[in-house]
Design a protein around this motif. Structure first.
Motif, PDB file in Angstrom:
ATOM      1  N   ILE A  89      -4.692   3.343   1.444  1.00 29.80           N
ATOM      2  CA  ILE A  89      -4.647   4.787   1.652  1.00 29.80           C
ATOM      3  C   ILE A  89      -3.250   5.237   2.054  1.00 29.80           C
ATOM      4  N   GLY A  90      -2.781   6.315   1.438  1.00 27.78           N
ATOM      5  CA  GLY A  90      -1.476   6.863   1.768  1.00 27.78           C
ATOM      6  C   GLY A  90      -1.512   8.380   1.789  1.00 27.78           C
ATOM      7  N   GLY A  91      -0.527   8.968   2.440  1.00 24.40           N
ATOM      8  CA  GLY A  91      -0.449  10.419   2.561  1.00 24.40           C
ATOM      9  C   GLY A  91      -0.671  10.843   3.998  1.00 24.40           C
ATOM     10  N   GLY A  92       0.385  11.196   4.695  1.00 27.69           N
ATOM     11  CA  GLY A  92       0.246  11.637   6.084  1.00 27.69           C
ATOM     12  C   GLY A  92      -0.032  10.536   7.071  1.00 27.69           C
ATOM     13  N   ILE A  93       0.268   9.292   6.713  1.00 27.68           N
ATOM     14  CA  ILE A  93       0.023   8.159   7.621  1.00 27.68           C
ATOM     15  C   ILE A  93       1.103   8.131   8.706  1.00 27.68           C
ATOM     16  N   THR A  94       0.663   7.986   9.967  1.00 26.33           N
ATOM     17  CA  THR A  94       1.569   7.889  11.110  1.00 26.33           C
ATOM     18  C   THR A  94       1.129   6.750  12.018  1.00 26.33           C
ATOM     19  N   GLU A  95       1.935   6.471  13.014  1.00 29.10           N
ATOM     20  CA  GLU A  95       1.558   5.438  13.987  1.00 29.10           C
ATOM     21  C   GLU A  95       0.262   5.826  14.706  1.00 29.10           C
ATOM     22  N   GLU A  96       0.053   7.128  14.901  1.00 27.47           N
ATOM     23  CA  GLU A  96      -1.093   7.605  15.648  1.00 27.47           C
ATOM     24  C   GLU A  96      -2.411   7.486  14.871  1.00 27.47           C
ATOM     25  N   ASN A  97      -2.365   7.680  13.536  1.00 26.82           N
ATOM     26  CA  ASN A  97      -3.631   7.690  12.790  1.00 26.82           C
ATOM     27  C   ASN A  97      -3.854   6.471  11.903  1.00 26.82           C
ATOM     28  N   ALA A  98      -2.866   5.598  11.806  1.00 28.07           N
ATOM     29  CA  ALA A  98      -2.955   4.472  10.868  1.00 28.07           C
ATOM     30  C   ALA A  98      -4.181   3.602  11.120  1.00 28.07           C
ATOM     31  N   LYS A  99      -4.427   3.253  12.373  1.00 27.99           N
ATOM     32  CA  LYS A  99      -5.564   2.375  12.672  1.00 27.99           C
ATOM     33  C   LYS A  99      -6.896   3.063  12.362  1.00 27.99           C
ATOM     34  N   GLN A 100      -6.940   4.384  12.492  1.00 23.88           N
ATOM     35  CA  GLN A 100      -8.170   5.109  12.160  1.00 23.88           C
ATOM     36  C   GLN A 100      -8.530   4.923  10.688  1.00 23.88           C
ATOM     37  N   GLY A 105     -12.073   1.921   6.559  1.00 27.55           N
ATOM     38  CA  GLY A 105     -12.333   1.084   5.395  1.00 27.55           C
ATOM     39  C   GLY A 105     -11.152   0.771   4.516  1.00 27.55           C
ATOM     40  N   ALA A 106      -9.972   1.288   4.861  1.00 30.49           N
ATOM     41  CA  ALA A 106      -8.787   1.001   4.049  1.00 30.49           C
ATOM     42  C   ALA A 106      -8.368  -0.457   4.204  1.00 30.49           C
ATOM     43  N   GLU A 107      -8.028  -1.084   3.079  1.00 35.19           N
ATOM     44  CA  GLU A 107      -7.486  -2.439   3.138  1.00 35.19           C
ATOM     45  C   GLU A 107      -6.120  -2.420   3.811  1.00 35.19           C
ATOM     46  N   LYS A 108      -5.297  -1.424   3.446  1.00 37.45           N
ATOM     47  CA  LYS A 108      -3.962  -1.264   4.007  1.00 37.45           C
ATOM     48  C   LYS A 108      -3.631   0.223   4.053  1.00 37.45           C
ATOM     49  N   VAL A 109      -2.662   0.573   4.894  1.00 35.44           N
ATOM     50  CA  VAL A 109      -2.157   1.941   4.919  1.00 35.44           C
ATOM     51  C   VAL A 109      -0.777   1.971   4.276  1.00 35.44           C
ATOM     52  N   ILE A 110      -0.480   3.099   3.617  1.00 37.36           N
ATOM     53  CA  ILE A 110       0.766   3.284   2.886  1.00 37.36           C
ATOM     54  C   ILE A 110       1.565   4.382   3.570  1.00 37.36           C
ATOM     55  N   VAL A 111       2.828   4.139   3.860  1.00 35.58           N
ATOM     56  CA  VAL A 111       3.631   5.107   4.603  1.00 35.58           C
ATOM     57  C   VAL A 111       4.947   5.406   3.903  1.00 35.58           C
ATOM     58  N   THR A 112       5.345   6.683   3.930  1.00 30.97           N
ATOM     59  CA  THR A 112       6.682   7.091   3.494  1.00 30.97           C
ATOM     60  C   THR A 112       7.275   8.072   4.488  1.00 30.97           C
TER      61      THR A 112
END
Length: 262
Positions: A89-100, A105-112
């Motif tokens: 999952i990607g889009g609006g990922i931050t340190e605060e919400n990544a674990k959520q 159910g996300a396998e991994k988070v995508i960040v830019t």
């Protein structure tokens, strides 16, 4: 004789306004929403869940769900719930919400964008995010636009250029803190006019972790082309050219069979 890794097909679910869409990447603009060009808008029967289940049926792991702007959280959760552990999952990922999102159910988070406050790269933020979810759960999106002979990382739905060039040194630095790269060639995204061959070749020279390229794929043979150019080190995403997204150039089931070859 040992066999090398082969490039594979990686699926996608791009979300805009809570709906699965295929968009011409260069047309995304907060300043001018009327400039948006869409190649595909899903019907009511083509939900995020339906696409996730289709990918699950064919065990197409490592696909990415990208939230293009606000209003997409519910749709994203719907896809992740359909295949827990099968999608990124990607889009609006931050340190605060990544674990959520990992918990959702996300396998991994995508960040830019989070890594580039005021468009300048923050190693501190990358380290903090990697620590929060674990290196093995983090994908860094170094989607980019071409400027002269270089590629510059683009953030904020590919609208804003950052101060980071995509090259050997920057990818080596980022790879210390993540397990994969996702790279949209924003200039050709959604155009179905061919991949950025030079970028793919350079990525094959530069990367040592799993990497997915997206942008311009228009024929089944593009998977073999990416395999050749990158020596099997880069996977390929197909979008607007696929029949499941209203395209006429590539059939999804043909691509699944082709990608599964040994």
């Amino acid at each position: 004789m040992s066999s090398r890794r082969r490039s594979r097909f990686r699926p996608c679910i791009d979300l805009h306004g809570g709906v699965v869409k295929q968009i011409v990447g260069s047309s995304l603009s907060d300043a001018d929403p009327e400039s948006l060009k869409t190649n595909f808008v899903a019907s009511e029967n083509e939900s995020p869940r339906a696409f996730a289940l289709m990918y699950k049926e064919h065990n197409l792991r490592g696909g990415h769900v990208i939230k293009l702007g606000g209003g997409n959280d519910e749709a994203a959760r719907e896809a992740l719930e359909a295949w827990p552990g099968g999608l990124q999952i990607g889009g609006g990922i931050t340190e605060e919400n990544a674990k959520q999102w990992i918990d959702a159910g996300a396998e991994k988070v995508i960040v830019t964008s989070y890594l580039f406050p005021s468009r300048s790269f923050s190693l501190e933020r990358l380290r903090a995010l990697s620590s929060a979810v674990g290196k093995d759960r983090l994908v860094v999106d170094v989607s980019c636009r071409r400027r002269g002979a270089s590629w510059i990382v683009a953030m904020n739905k590919w609208q804003d250029l950052t101060n980071m060039e995509v090259n050997q040194d920057t990818l080596d630095l980022l790879a210390e803190y993540c397990s994969e790269f996702l790279i949209h060639a924003a200039d050709v995204e959604g155009l179905c006019q061919g991949i950025d061959e030079e970028l793919v070749q350079r990525l094959g020279e530069w990367v040592d972790i799993p990497t997915t390229y997206a942008g311009g794929a228009r024929a089944l043979s593009d998977l073999d082309l990416v395999d050749h150019l990158s020596n099997g080190k880069v996977d390929l995403t197909f979008g607007s050219s696929l029949d499941i997204f209203g395209g006429t150039q590539v059939k999804f089931l043909d691509l699944v069979k082709h990608s599964a070859r040994t």
